[in-house]
Design a protein around this motif. Structure first.
Motif, PDB file in Angstrom:
ATOM      1  N   ASN A 133      33.689  43.057  33.427  1.00 23.06           N
ATOM      2  CA  ASN A 133      34.764  42.475  32.584  1.00 23.06           C
ATOM      3  C   ASN A 133      34.329  42.490  31.229  1.00 23.06           C
ATOM      4  O   ASN A 133      33.298  42.085  30.816  1.00 23.06           O
ATOM      5  N   ALA A 143      34.302  38.983  29.247  1.00 20.70           N
ATOM      6  CA  ALA A 143      33.450  37.702  29.326  1.00 20.70           C
ATOM      7  C   ALA A 143      32.250  37.871  29.099  1.00 20.70           C
ATOM      8  O   ALA A 143      31.319  39.149  28.950  1.00 20.70           O
ATOM      9  N   SER A 180      29.503  38.598  33.864  1.00 15.87           N
ATOM     10  CA  SER A 180      30.716  38.791  34.864  1.00 15.87           C
ATOM     11  C   SER A 180      30.073  39.492  36.038  1.00 15.87           C
ATOM     12  O   SER A 180      28.945  40.346  35.847  1.00 15.87           O
ATOM     13  N   CYS A 220      33.367  36.822  39.559  1.00 15.88           N
ATOM     14  CA  CYS A 220      32.907  35.754  38.578  1.00 15.88           C
ATOM     15  C   CYS A 220      32.717  36.252  37.304  1.00 15.88           C
ATOM     16  O   CYS A 220      32.046  37.225  36.960  1.00 15.88           O
ATOM     17  N   THR A 221      33.149  35.250  36.206  1.00 19.86           N
ATOM     18  CA  THR A 221      33.283  35.514  34.865  1.00 19.86           C
ATOM     19  C   THR A 221      32.578  34.329  34.346  1.00 19.86           C
ATOM     20  O   THR A 221      32.845  33.080  34.902  1.00 19.86           O
ATOM     21  N   ALA A 237      26.679  35.487  36.891  1.00 16.97           N
ATOM     22  CA  ALA A 237      27.516  35.470  35.770  1.00 16.97           C
ATOM     23  C   ALA A 237      26.898  34.432  34.663  1.00 16.97           C
ATOM     24  O   ALA A 237      26.699  34.905  33.639  1.00 16.97           O
ATOM     25  N   ARG A 272      39.972  34.978  32.515  1.00 18.35           N
ATOM     26  CA  ARG A 272      39.164  35.503  31.409  1.00 18.35           C
ATOM     27  C   ARG A 272      39.628  36.991  31.532  1.00 18.35           C
ATOM     28  O   ARG A 272      38.795  37.943  30.816  1.00 18.35           O
ATOM     29  N   ARG A 331      39.405  33.231  26.531  1.00 14.13           N
ATOM     30  CA  ARG A 331      39.740  32.552  27.842  1.00 14.13           C
ATOM     31  C   ARG A 331      41.270  31.829  27.879  1.00 14.13           C
ATOM     32  O   ARG A 331      41.315  30.874  27.071  1.00 14.13           O
ATOM     33  N   GLN A 379      42.221  42.510  33.877  1.00 18.54           N
ATOM     34  CA  GLN A 379      41.833  42.731  32.456  1.00 18.54           C
ATOM     35  C   GLN A 379      42.953  42.893  31.573  1.00 18.54           C
ATOM     36  O   GLN A 379      43.754  43.914  32.200  1.00 18.54           O
TER      37      GLN A 379
END
Lengths: 240, 240, 240, 240, 240, 240
Positions: C21, C24, C27, C39-40, C135, E68, E73, E119
């Motif tokens: 990502n 983030a 991630s 997961c971020t 992450a 995110r 966020r 994203q």
């Protein structure tokens, strides 16, 4: 004689246990017949923003019913939100209790009275007011004993009772069965000195006359006089 | 000796009053030290749609805390919605109680156990399970006596207790003060015959070892054995 | 051999892609068999009010499932609100990740780990913890490289795995099919050095014995040892 | 003389325009001084499940305020949910209107009365009842003219008015300024034949006496008598 | 040349991966530059009540953003509810996709297209339509291959693109940076045969002229022609 | 000729009454045929936090429908929350009105325009914009007359109209019946000087061509020219 062996102007047996919660600043369990309500007082040393800086105190109430307080289980209000009835009742209890106190003499203190119905058999809102006054009084006495208020700001005691008309006849302190069949249902909030704080009368069936309203008022005054005596005895309070 | 004069493996004084609600099909007020929980059972002669027609019964639980059950007053969940903690606890109670019953032998009947915390001092979820089982048992007995179920479908009793590690030492049945400072907090749900229904252990501070887990488990088994005896005596139930 | 050609103590194939990502601070996309979780990590240079001024950091997690991550489409939680299961899982992930970090050495920084299930086939919460740690680690490394923290405050790595009992036999890393038919379902959160952060065991059918609990624990320790090695290789982290 | 040049027992100027909504089965815009309320009646040829099959009809009301009906703009209830006050008022309007109708003679028909406050200057709930009765009457006449009901099931007309005590003196039909400073505020719902459907009296400041209650009641009877005459003239209704 | 080395009428690089979800009846991951959207199709063999019995099918869409997916966020909509923007976008996607299908030839089948933004970098709603069509097409093909529909009811393909005016000049396929500074922002939904399904143009700053609207429309037609070719190639679909 | 005796390019009769609310800083009741919308402007001398300190003003709108504004009664949004349609419309009205004002010349003042539909017959959102501009203009004039703004910051007037294609033919200002059967529905927001603020065209049935879009645009320009003249006459505003 009523089906439950009471006279038209007779209260149900009342039992009050004070100090039943170790955390609360005031508390009681009031039993009016099979209606059981737990009342607690919570003191907070701050007030809502709209009276901040005025030296005035504030009193509110919240009301709830345990899901199986009723004959048929009710859904929890935590799942479905507070009903209109709950809002109506807790606003009533709050107004009734504020009428008992000189808020200006209280200082910037808030007291919240929680009235939770453990078991319901008619008259839960009036039992909440009668019991709520006792929890409130204890909390105020505690504030005095801790030196946070100089003098107890109670102006007068307050209590409440329901009355109703069944088959054209007026009765004091209806239980759930009587209430369900009453043509007119009413609630009275009355001070220790006998003045009216709130009066609500509703014709569920036939409209009522001015004379019938007077009959209901007289019964309520008799019932509240007895409740006032009980409050004064239990709290060691001599009245206004 | 602990600050409250208990030995490491000693339960708090327990007191259970059965039949405290005139409307419910089963009820008790369980007091584990200063933790007081009111448990009621509500019977409904229908089941959720996903098991309709299978002849199987269902048991769920709901959990709530009165606003002033805690030292500092909590907001009502009827105003802010049910918290994640409430959901977690009522799912746990439901799973625990279903483990005690042969649901297939119960017929298409649902029982809801309401556990309402009147006063909290640690261990409210485990007291809810121990008390909830007793309300459930009464409701099932009532169904048998009314001829709605042929035989009580209880397979085994179930109860629960918390244990924790404070300063590296394992203790049984933590009160609120002990729980607040515990490094590891755990809850055990155990059947009358000593098998495990649920085990939850959480390191709040330092992670724990396999040996410490075994110590906690042994304490829980001792505690639950005592709770089982109390349940059997009060209910006149001879066990699995 | 299991229906999916795994041995009782064998993990599903694992694949982790880091840095998936662009926005983030950390991630990964973790695939444990057909369970895929994104997961971020999001860094915020402030902390909740209750730790403000203490120099301590904070870590929380949120968890979600895409509506068609499951075999039958689930309703979006944005339409019906977060379920109890979601609350339970995100509280678990948060506790697990906090156990990996010396919060006091972190400074007044908050990190939120979002775990979103892209495709589900059992073990989404444990994959979230194993991936979430990666992450989190990246976000902390980034804070170190930017000079916002002097030293990476990771105390130990953390990962998680599920185990269960099917037909009386203990298995590691259940997929959805196995999980659906397991008598006992359990989740273990274990540090890189082999200590326990969280243990949850639930009998869905028959209660389990102490011996069975030990079998599950041994499988979990073997699985987590393998996951730890993968984490350390991918992150270039040498461990506690 | 009051600040607005009214005598103590004098109503504000009233203006009612009937049939102001082309979709509704009955409608009016009632103006009591600067309080303007739009009332519409909606007929549905089915009833709530709890009276289905009994041949009985049902009447409910909903109440709302446009955001700028008040001096300071209110937030929309569509954004924050209906307040306790809104629930209280719409329940009151519903009870009042049901008292006017022989529900058993109405057949399985529901009528909903919507009362939307366009501009507020005190007495919005009582104007809603007085205007709501007229919308209801029109809807019932329409049902008769369409042959869906044999005879208009109105038993008696119903209207409502507020009274209050300011500086110890009783006044009829308070506007917003008077209401804000009243010691006691009351609302009366009275039938065309002069009987009471609802009475609500609240001491905002000092409690009130039985004599004061009688004074308020007399004013309300005078005001409602005038409102009844207006209703009868406009609707061409001869009364009970 | 634009800051990102694109010509005014040049699309961002596009990449589409079909079949990325093992549970869904159709799925793709569409990447338009740094905007990544996961689209899944869910088939249900029933329709909303208002078209039940008409033999007609129905198509809806839902849209979400992972927390995110954005530079800063976003709070989860499962915590705060769906925003107006989300409602607006998912209604747009649904209308666009329904325009591609002969609903009457579809039979009583519902298809829900979920578009989840992994994203975001501008143009998420148009990417959702372009990708959503591909997931929808796959699901319809699957229904044909299973014999549940005789013939694929697609009438025409559909895709979408954004255009905007920055410093008085029209540009195709804005990324987030361009979009943030555009004076006019517009979205076009266009069929494979070049007709308009939806056009939305909004002046964020200066109002625009009819000539500028024509410039935007021409760019959109060029972009959608390229997207259509990609869709047809990937799906093996020959067009209307 | 249309069924309602209008030519294809003819507006419905329009009637605007200014100053219909005694509390609001600006207000009107606009009637476009049987569509009646009440618009009020509320001034607040503060702005949202994100523009505080910039000297810039802000304008927003809220939109609602009375429950019986429609042929079939709608549920109140205060009971079920605001729909996606409501969000969409109030965002549109706000954007349209902001385009009319030089926000930087307005100072740190917020104006909220409430548009409440009293009766609906198609075109409620466009009537809200046309009427909302008039309420806004009055509020700004009032601020100038009170010396709170030096000069009225209106840059240009703004109004709006709907057009549609029925049976292949383009029509101006659709009423509800026409709108229900239109193949393409569109809304145009146009300034007094004839530039476009917003254009939305949606094919409900068959997609439309570029030529048809041009036809709709021409009708809208004619209609908005007439609405602009009415606005200027009523407000005594000479235009940009």
């Amino acid at each position: 004689m009523r089906y439950n062996n009471r006279k038209a102007d007779q209260l149900r047996p009342i039992n009050v246990e004070l100090g039943i919660n170790k955390h609360a600043e005031g508390s009681c369990l009031i039993k009016c017949g099979d209606t059981h309500v737990m009342c607690t007082a919570t003191v907070e040393e701050k007030v809502p923003t709209w009276i901040k800086g005025t030296g005035t105190g504030w009193i509110t109430a919240e009301y709830g019913m345990l899901p199986r307080s009723t004959q048929t289980r009710m859904d929890r209000e935590s799942k479905k939100g507070q009903s209109g009835r709950t809002h109506e009742i807790q606003r009533l209890i709050g107004r009734a209790l504020r009428a008992a106190v000189d808020l200006k003499a209280m200082g910037e203190i808030s007291i919240k009275i929680d009235c939770d119905v453990i078991q319901a058999d008619g008259g839960t809102r009036t039992a909440s007011i009668t019991g709520g006054f006792m929890a409130l009084y204890q909390a105020l006495e505690k504030l005095v004993s801790e030196g946070k208020i100089k003098q107890n700001p109670i102006k007068d005691s307050v209590c409440a009772i329901s009355c109703g008309i069944c088959d054209g006849q007026a009765y004091l302190d209806l239980d759930y069965n009587e209430d369900s069949s009453a043509e007119t249902d009413s609630n009275f909030v009355i001070t220790g000195s006998g003045r009216l704080v709130e009066i609500q009368g509703t014709a569920e069936g036939e409209p009522f006359t001015t004379e019938q309203l007077m009959d209901l008022l007289k019964l309520a005054q008799k019932g509240c006089d007895e409740l006032k005596n009980l409050q004064q005895t239990l709290l060691g309070y001599k009245g206004a």
